[in-house]
Motif scaffolding. Structure first.
Motif, short mmCIF file in Angstrom:
data_model
loop_
_atom_site.label_atom_id
_atom_site.label_comp_id
_atom_site.label_asym_id
_atom_site.label_seq_id
_atom_site.Cartn_x
_atom_site.Cartn_y
_atom_site.Cartn_z
N ILE A 74 41.58 47.55 74.67
CA ILE A 74 42.64 46.61 74.99
C ILE A 74 42.17 45.49 76.03
CG2 ILE A 74 44.91 46.38 75.78
CD1 ILE A 74 44.76 47.33 72.85
N THR A 75 41.63 46.07 77.00
CA THR A 75 40.84 45.19 77.90
C THR A 75 40.06 44.23 77.49
OG1 THR A 75 40.90 46.86 79.90
CG2 THR A 75 39.48 45.18 80.33
N ILE A 76 39.12 44.44 76.54
CA ILE A 76 38.25 43.63 75.98
C ILE A 76 39.19 42.65 75.22
CG2 ILE A 76 36.66 43.46 74.15
CD1 ILE A 76 35.39 46.27 74.95
N PHE A 77 40.06 43.04 74.25
CA PHE A 77 40.97 42.35 73.48
C PHE A 77 41.71 41.20 74.09
CE2 PHE A 77 40.68 45.92 70.18
CZ PHE A 77 39.65 45.44 69.72
N ASP A 78 42.25 41.76 75.35
CA ASP A 78 43.20 40.72 76.18
C ASP A 78 42.25 39.62 76.76
OD1 ASP A 78 45.36 42.06 75.63
OD2 ASP A 78 45.45 43.19 77.56
N LYS A 79 40.96 40.11 76.93
CA LYS A 79 39.94 38.80 77.38
C LYS A 79 39.68 38.03 76.36
CE LYS A 79 37.72 41.51 81.30
NZ LYS A 79 36.43 42.07 81.59
N MET A 80 39.49 38.53 75.03
CA MET A 80 39.23 37.69 74.00
C MET A 80 40.45 36.76 73.64
SD MET A 80 37.39 40.37 71.39
CE MET A 80 35.85 41.09 71.67
N LEU A 81 41.75 37.33 73.94
CA LEU A 81 42.53 36.38 73.49
C LEU A 81 42.92 35.28 74.47
CD1 LEU A 81 45.62 39.14 73.18
CD2 LEU A 81 44.45 37.53 71.23
N GLN A 82 42.02 35.04 75.67
CA GLN A 82 42.19 34.08 76.50
C GLN A 82 40.92 33.13 76.36
OE1 GLN A 82 44.74 33.93 78.59
NE2 GLN A 82 45.24 36.01 77.75
N LEU A 83 40.14 33.38 75.48
CA LEU A 83 38.87 32.39 75.05
C LEU A 83 39.16 31.38 74.19
CD1 LEU A 83 36.22 35.17 74.54
CD2 LEU A 83 36.49 33.89 76.39
N PRO A 84 38.53 30.36 74.45
CA PRO A 84 38.80 29.12 73.51
C PRO A 84 38.22 29.40 72.00
CG PRO A 84 36.92 28.71 74.90
CD PRO A 84 37.72 30.00 75.56
N ASP A 85 37.35 30.38 71.83
CA ASP A 85 36.71 30.54 70.58
C ASP A 85 37.96 31.53 69.76
OD1 ASP A 85 35.62 32.27 68.39
OD2 ASP A 85 33.78 32.24 69.41
N LYS A 86 38.30 30.64 68.63
CA LYS A 86 39.42 30.91 68.03
C LYS A 86 39.14 32.14 67.05
CE LYS A 86 41.85 26.55 67.76
NZ LYS A 86 42.52 25.19 66.86
N GLU A 87 37.98 32.33 66.76
CA GLU A 87 37.55 33.51 65.89
C GLU A 87 37.63 34.78 66.59
OE1 GLU A 87 33.77 35.10 63.28
OE2 GLU A 87 33.84 32.64 63.67
N GLN A 88 37.22 34.89 67.57
CA GLN A 88 37.36 35.88 68.57
C GLN A 88 38.57 36.29 69.01
OE1 GLN A 88 34.88 36.34 71.97
NE2 GLN A 88 32.79 35.89 70.75
N ALA A 89 39.73 35.20 69.29
CA ALA A 89 40.88 35.68 69.61
C ALA A 89 41.70 36.15 68.63
CB ALA A 89 41.44 34.07 70.06
N LEU A 90 41.37 35.54 67.07
CA LEU A 90 42.11 36.09 66.19
C LEU A 90 41.66 37.55 65.88
CD1 LEU A 90 43.82 35.75 63.57
CD2 LEU A 90 41.72 34.72 62.20
N PHE A 91 40.29 37.96 66.00
CA PHE A 91 39.91 39.34 65.81
C PHE A 91 40.45 40.05 66.92
CE2 PHE A 91 36.91 42.49 67.56
CZ PHE A 91 36.61 43.02 66.36
N ALA A 92 40.76 39.95 68.26
CA ALA A 92 41.50 40.54 68.93
C ALA A 92 42.93 40.79 68.61
CB ALA A 92 41.41 39.69 70.45
N ALA A 93 43.66 39.79 68.33
CA ALA A 93 45.04 39.92 67.99
C ALA A 93 45.16 40.79 66.77
CB ALA A 93 45.71 38.55 67.44
#
Length: 250
Positions: A74-93
């Motif tokens: 969850i710590t990793i995913f929360d960081k991903m959600l803050q990234l401009p990379d939409k693909e990583q943010a979607l993966f995290a969500a």
């Protein structure tokens, strides 16, 4: 000289993810000594960027995860959600939603079983799943509290089955701490100590209670009073660490 790339090819395609796995693979002749040496000193910590998506996928594929692993993910995913990379943010969500849905489905199945055959192990499993859901939502206070309160209601409903002072009662008091229900925690502690006056875990819970309500002096005072009850190696080490000796060393 052996080709550098060939050094890092295992005989089975197995890729060790931890130092322990690398050692086991080497001892079983799955990887060579060069590959073992490389993997033994180059295991990539999961929290460290760039993230190891292959390892994250492997963990997500497991049907059950321990609380610590969930918190790391969850710590990793929360960081991903803050990234401009939409693909990583979607993966995290999507990963967070998938984890949450997995444990919700498990709870539904366990509750259905409990309707006709409620036993201690089943109820403990339900409580553990709620704990996982709270961990998944550690940075979402409303959802975290919701799942913790669901766990609280489950404990209350089946408390006649949950009588072990450490597995059940101490865990429930810790849940009350998380909910900041300190008066209720106090009542539970007093009732538990009346039934189990020599239980180590409960005495450490009392110390934690005093710490949480900021009665710091009472932590040491109380533990010095009950230190003679502490018999386990871990308990003694905790007391020694805090300089609590009481009569045990007297």
């Amino acid at each position: 000289m052996q080709n550098f790339r060939n050094i890092f090819i295992s005989k089975t395609g197995f890729v060790p993810r931890t130092q322990a796995q690398a050692l086991k693979a080497y001892l079983e002749d799955i990887i060579g000594p060069e590959y073992y040496t490389y993997r033994a000193v180059n295991i990539h910590p999961l929290l460290e960027e760039p993230w190891d998506f292959q390892e994250i996928d492997r963990l997500l594929a497991k049907p059950d995860l321990d609380i610590e692993t969930i918190q790391i993910l969850i710590t990793i995913f929360d960081k991903m959600l803050q990234l401009p990379d939409k693909e990583q943010a979607l993966f995290a969500a999507e990963s967070i939603n998938a984890l949450e849905q997995r444990y919700l489905n498990q709870i539904i199945a366990l509750k259905k079983k409990a309707e006709t055959d409620a036993d201690t192990d089943t109820i403990r499993a339900i409580l553990q799943k709620y704990q996982c859901l709270a961990a998944i939502n550690k940075n979402r206070p409303l959802l975290r509290t919701f799942y913790q309160k669901e766990a609280q209601q489950t404990f209350i409903q089946y408390r006649n089955l949950l009588t072990d002072p450490e597995k059940d009662i101490a865990a429930y008091i810790s849940l009350l701490f998380d909910l900041e229900a300190m008066e209720e925690a106090r009542r539970e502690i007093l009732a538990a100590l009346q039934k189990h006056p020599r239980d180590e875990k409960l005495h450490f819970i009392v110390a934690e209670f005093n710490f949480r309500i900021r009665s710091y002096r009472e932590v040491g005072t109380y533990m010095n009073q009950v230190v003679k009850i502490i018999k386990s190696k871990t308990g003694k080490e905790i007391c020694d660490f805090w300089g609590i000796q009481g009569e045990r060393h007297g």
